[in-house]
Design a protein around this motif. Structure first.
Motif: not given
Length: 874
Positions: A120-128
Motif C-alpha cells: 500500500r505504501a509503495g503504490a502511493a503517489p510520489g513513492v519510489a
C-alpha cells in the motif's frame, strides 16, 4: 470651571508631583545608604536569592529540554518517511456534570503493521520504493569472538543508508553482510564463515560483504544483514512488519509525501490498526516506540519536582528577606519617629530588596545554564537524548531571574509593614526593640489552617491507593512545610520550653545566655529553624518514600521466591530450547520460564480517566507453585493456564471489584484488548506485580518473545553445586547462559534501582536538598550578622570570647536539634500515610542516610552561625 480654579488645580497637581518626587528621592537616598552601610546583612540575602534563581532557571531548562525531546532518527536517516502503527491508546469518560475527558498513553510494546502495508505504501503517489523493516536480536560469532547484533534485511539497509565497502549483497539464505563494527568484533572478512544465533539453533553463514553507514545510522548494536526471506523467517511474525520505510521520488517534498501516504490509509477498515506517517525528526519514533512513553512518565515527575523547587525557592527568599527586614525593625521605627512616612520606608525597603534581587537574579541566571546542562545530562539516555537549542539557556536564565526578582520586592514590603505602620509616638517607644515579638494574626491563622489541611490530606492518603495516595501525601508534605514556615515563632517557643532547661542546666553561663537569648527572640529562632525543617522534611520524604517501597517490594519478592537456582542469558533473552534443557537436567524438580512484559489498564481515578502501565511476569502455565509463591488468598494458581486467565493482586482486585471467576478487561503491551478470567488473588503484589499471566498469553504480544530467566527448584531444595554443574553441562550448546543461586531480584517486578531513578534521586535530594542546606547557611549567617550589636554589648558587660563562642555553639545545637525533630515529624506524617496506604508498613529510611542528613544539617548550621563570627571577632 473658572480660570482661577483651573490655575489652582494645576498648582495643586504640581505641588503633589513635587511631593511625590521628593518622597521618591528620600526613599532612594535611604535605600542607597542602607545598601552601603549594611553590606554584611545583604550578602546572605544576595547569596540565597542568587542560588534560588540558579535552581529555578536550571529546572526550567531541564523541563524545556524534556518537552522538546524525541528519539534520534538513527537507522532511518536515509528514509524520507516511515509508516508505523499507532503506538498510543486513549480512554474517554464523562465525569458527572462536566465535559468528556480523555487520557492518552503510549503502549510499551511495538504495535506492528499488516505486511500488506508495504504494498500500500509503495503504490502511493510520489513513492519510489517501500521497504519492510523488521529487526531480530542476534548473537554473532567468528574467529575474533562473539558480539550482540541486530539482524535486518539487506533491502532495509537503504533506510540508514548503508553502502557496501567490500563484497556484494546476500543472494541466498546462507549469506550475510556485516557492518564494519560487527566485522571487527568477530574478526570476519568477505568470504569468512560467521555463526549467528537467534532463537533456535546456531547457523553458519558466509560473509558476502562488509557495509558501512558513514556514521549516520546506528553504531550500537552492530548490524548483520540477511536476505528478506531469511529475516522474515527469523523474525517469527510473517504476517506483520515492524515498520515500513519509504524512499520518495526525486523532487517530492516531505510534506507532499506525508499527505500522499496518509491518503493511502484514509479509507482503511475500521478494524485495522491506525497508522502514523513519520517524517523529519519524527522518524526516530519508529526506532524507539517506547521512548516517548518514558518522556511522558518523566514529565509529571519532573514537573512535580519543579513545583517543589519553586515553593522551596520562594520560601527561602521570603525567610531571608523577612529576617533581614525584621532585624532592622528598630532602625525603621526610629526613622518613623523622626518623620519618615510609612510609604517612604516601605519604598526604601522595597528598593533595597529589588536592587539586591536584580543583581542576584543576574548572577543566578548565569549560573542556571551550567547547572541546568548538568541536570539534563543526568536524565538524558541513548533512546531519549535531551536537546538544548540555542534559545533555551537564555530563556531559562531569564525565567529563573525574573521569578526571584519579581518575588523579592513584595515580600520585603510586606515584611516591613508592621514596623513602618506605627504612629510616630508609638514608633519612638518601639525604636529600642531589636525586632517585633510575635507574628501577626493573619500569619498565625494561615499557618494553622495549612497545618490542619496537611494533616487532613495525610489522613485522606491512608484511605486511598496508588497515584492518588502519592498525590495526597505530597500535598500534605507541602502544606505542613509551609505551615511550619508561618508558625516558626510558635514552634520555636515550644522547642525552647523543651530544650531550654537542659541547655541552661549543662551549659553554665554560656547556656544561660543561650537560653535567655532564644527566649527573647522567638521570631529569630523560628527563622533559624525554618530552613532546617525545610531541608530535613524534603530530603526525608524523597529518600524514605523510595526506600519504603523498595524495602517492602524486596521483602515480598524474597518471600515469594521458592526457586533455588536461576538461569539467565543475553539481554535479548534465552533461546526457546533452554527451558526444555533445564527440565531435563539431573537434580531439577521443577522449572518455570519467566517472560517480562506489560499490561495496560484503563480505569477511573477520582472520577477522571487514567491509563496505567503495569509490568507483569508471564510464567509457564501450571508450573508456577513450585518456584513462585505470591501468597494466594482466593482461587488457585494452578488454573493460570491458556491465553485467557490472569491472577490479580488483592488490593488491585478490590479497586476493580473483581474476584475469582470474574472478568478483567486489559490491553496487552502491544494494545491488544483482552478479557481475562480471574483465577486467583494474591497478596505479594509489590514484589511480583499487580497481575500474573500465563507465558503463552504474552508471547505473541512482545517485541522479543523470549524468557528473561528460568527459575529452577532443585530436588533437594538447595542451590547445590552438583545440580548447578549438571545445568551448565545441559546448557553448554547455549552460549551466554549462566547458572547462579536465585535471588529476590529474579522475580521482583522492577529492579531495585535504575539509571532514571538514580538520576531523580540526585536531582531531588542532591540538588534541592543541597539548596535547602545552603539556605540554612544563608539564614543563620544573616541572623549572626544582625547580632553584632548584641555581641558587642555582651563583651562590654564582661562576657569573654570563649563564653560567646560556647553560647553560639549551644544555640546552634538547640536550633539544629529542634529543626531535626520538627522536620522529621513533618516528614513522618505524609510518609506514614503513604507507607500505610501503598506498602502496608511504616516508613523506612536507612539509618546511615538519616545520619548523613543530620551531619550535613549540623555542619550547615555551624557554618552559618559560627562562620560570620569567625570572620569578625569581637
Amino acid at each position: 470651571m473658572s480660570a482661577r480654579e483651573g490655575k489652582k488645580a494645576k498648582e495643586k497637581e504640581k505641588a503633589g508631583a513635587e511631593v511625590r518626587a521628593g518622597m521618591r528621592r528620600a526613599s532612594a537616598f535611604l535605600a542607597r545608604r542602607s545598601l552601603r552601610d549594611r553590606r554584611g546583612s545583604w550578602a546572605p540575602v544576595f547569596a540565597a536569592t542568587a542560588a534560588a534563581a540558579a535552581l529555578v532557571g536550571a529546572f526550567v531548562l531541564v523541563v524545556g529540554s524534556l518537552l522538546l525531546a524525541g528519539p534520534p532518527v538513527g537507522r532511518y536517516a536515509g528514509a524520507d518517511a516511515v509508516v508505523v502503527a499507532e503506538q498510543r491508546v486513549t480512554y474517554t469518560v464523562k465525569p458527572w456534570g462536566s465535559e468528556p475527558r480523555t487520557a492518552t498513553a503510549y503502549l510499551p510494546e511495538r504495535v506492528r503493521l499488516e505486511r500488506s502495508a508495504v504494498a500500500r505504501a509503495g503504490a502511493a503517489p510520489g513513492v519510489a520504493r517501500a521497504v519492510a523493516d523488521d529487526t531480530v536480536p542476534v548473537t554473532a560469532g567468528g574467529a575474533g569472538g562473539t558480539a550482540p547484533a541486530l539482524g535486518r534485511s539487506w533491502a532495509a539497509a537503504a533506510l540508514t543508508p548503508y553502502r557496501l565497502t567490500a563484497g556484494r549483497p546476500p543472494r541466498s539464505d546462507a549469506e550475510a553482510v556485516l557492518d564494519g563494527a560487527l566485522a571487527a568484533a568477530t574478526g570476519s572478512r568477505t568470504g569468512d564463515r560467521v555463526t549467528l544465533r537467534t532463537d533456535g539453533a546456531p547457523r553458519t553463514y558466509t560473509v558476502s560483504g562488509i557495509a558501512d553507514d558513514g556514521g549516520l545510522g546506528e553504531t550500537r548494536p552492530a548490524t548483520v544483514f540477511l536476505t528478506g526471506h531469511r529475516l522474515t523467517a527469523l523474525a517469527g511474525h510473517p504476517g506483520t512488519v515492524d515498520a515500513v520505510g519509504v524512499l520518495a521520488r526525486p523532487g517530492v517534498s516531505s510534506d507532499a509525501l506525508r499527505a500522499s501516504l496518509e491518503r493511502a490509509w484514509s479509507g482503511r477498515d475500521s478494524g485495522a490498526p491506525a497508522v502514523r506517517v513519520l517524517t523529519g525528526a519524527e522518524r526516530g519514533q519508529a526506532r524507539e516506540p517506547d521512548a516517548l512513553a518514558a518522556r511522558d512518565e518523566l514529565l509529571p515527575l519532573l514537573g512535580s519536582v519543579t513545583g517543589t523547587v519553586l515553593i522551596v525557592a520562594l520560601l527561602v527568599i521570603a525567610t531571608v528577606l523577612a529576617q533581614s527586614v525584621h532585624q532592622r525593625s528598630g532602625e525603621l521605627a526610629l526613622l518613623r519617629a523622626v518623620g519618615a512616612t510609612p510609604r517612604q520606608l516601605r519604598s526604601a525597603v522595597g528598593r533595597e530588596a529589588g536592587r539586591v534581587a536584580v543583581a542576584a537574579a543576574v548572577a543566578g541566571g548565569a549560573g542556571a545554564v551550567p547547572l541546568g546542562v548538568w541536570l539534563r545530562s543526568l536524565l538524558a539516555t541513548d533512546p531519549l537524548p535531551l536537546p538544548v537549542p540555542w534559545w533555551l539557556p537564555p530563556v531559562a536564565a531569564v525565567v529563573g531571574g525574573a521569578v526571584v526578582a519579581l518575588a523579592a520586592r513584595p515580600v520585603a514590603v510586606l515584611a516591613a509593614r508592621s514596623g513602618t505602620g506605627l504612629r510616630p509616638a508609638a514608633a519612638l517607644s518601639a525604636a529600642g526593640a531589636p525586632e517585633p515579638g510575635e507574628p501577626g494574626k493573619v500569619r498565625t491563622v494561615t499557618g494553622a489552617v495549612l497545618a490542619v489541611s496537611g494533616l487532613g490530606a495525610a489522613g485522606a492518603a491512608t484511605a486511598q491507593g496508588g497515584q492518588a495516595a502519592a498525590v495526597a501525601a505530597s500535598g500534605a508534605a507541602t502544606s505542613l512545610v509551609v505551615a511550619v514556615a508561618l508558625l516558626g515563632p510558635w514552634i520555636a517557643r515550644g522547642a525552647l520550653r523543651v530544650l531550654g532547661a537542659p541547655v541552661r542546666r549543662v551549659g553554665g553561663a554560656p547556656g544561660f545566655l543561650a537560653a535567655r537569648s532564644a527566649a527573647a527572640h522567638h521570631r529569630r529562632l523560628g527563622a533559624a529553624i525554618t530552613p532546617i525543617v525545610l531541608a530535613v522534611a524534603f530530603v526525608c520524604v524523597q529518600l524514605a518514600a523510595g526506600a519504603t517501597l523498595e524495602r517492602a517490594a524486596a521483602r515480598q519478592a524474597a518471600d515469594a521466591l521458592r526457586a533455588d537456582l536461576v538461569v539467565t542469558g543475553p539481554a535479548a533473552g534465552l533461546p526457546s530450547g533452554v527451558l526444555r534443557a533445564v527440565r531435563g537436567a539431573p537434580g531439577v524438580a521443577s522449572a518455570t520460564g519467566v517472560l517480562r512484559s506489560f499490561v495496560v489498564l484503563a480505569h477511573r481515578e477520582l472520577g477522571d480517566p487514567r491509563i496505567d502501565r503495569f509490568p507483569v511476569l508471564g510464567v509457564t502455565a501450571g508450573r508456577t507453585a513450585a518456584t513462585l509463591d505470591p501468597r494466594v488468598t482466593a482461587g488457585d494458581l494452578a488454573d493460570l493456564t491458556g491465553r485467557n486467565t490472569v491472577a490479580v493482586g488483592a488490593d488491585r482486585a478490590d479497586d476493580l471489584g473483581v474476584g475469582p471467576g470474574d472478568t478483567v478487561r486489559l490491553r496487552l503491551g502491544d494494545g491488544t484488548p483482552v478479557r481475562l478470567r480471574v483465577v486467583a488473588l494474591y497478596e505479594r503484589a509489590l514484589g511480583v506485580g499487580e497481575f500474573l499471566l500465563p507465558r503463552e498469553a504474552l508471547a505473541g504480544h512482545v517485541d522479543v518473545p523470549r524468557d528473561r530467566s528460568v527459575l529452577v527448584r532443585t530436588a533437594d531444595g538447595t542451590p547445590s553445586a552438583a545440580t548447578a554443574a549438571a545445568l551448565r553441562r545441559a546448557l553448554a550448546p547455549y552460549a551466554g547462559t549462566t547458572v547462579r543461586p536465585a535471588t529476590a531480584d529474579d522475580v521482583r517486578i522492577a529492579p531495585p534501582s535504575s539509571a532514571g531513578a538514580d538520576a531523580m534521586t540526585v536531582v531531588g535530594v542532591g540538588v534541592i536538598g543541597g539548596f535547602a542546606l545552603f539556605a540554612v547557611v544563608s539564614t543563620l549567617s544573616l541572623i549572626t550578622v544582625g547580632r553584632r550589636a548584641e555581641f558587642r554589648l555582651l563583651r562590654t558587660v564582661g562576657a569573654g570570647r570563649g563564653q560567646l563562642r560556647r553560647m553560639l555553639l549551644l544555640e546552634t545545637g538547640l536550633v539544629t536539634v529542634a529543626g531535626l525533630v520538627v522536620g522529621t515529624l513533618v516528614a513522618a506524617v505524609p510518609l506514614t500515610a503513604f507507607a500505610v496506604s501503598v506498602a502496608g508498613s511504616v516508613p523506612y529510611l536507612p539509618p546511615l542516610e538519616y545520619g548523613l542528613l543530620a551531619l550535613a544539617v549540623t555542619v550547615a548550621a555551624g557554618a552559618g552561625t559560627l562562620g560570620p563570627r569567625a570572620r569578625r571577632r569581637g
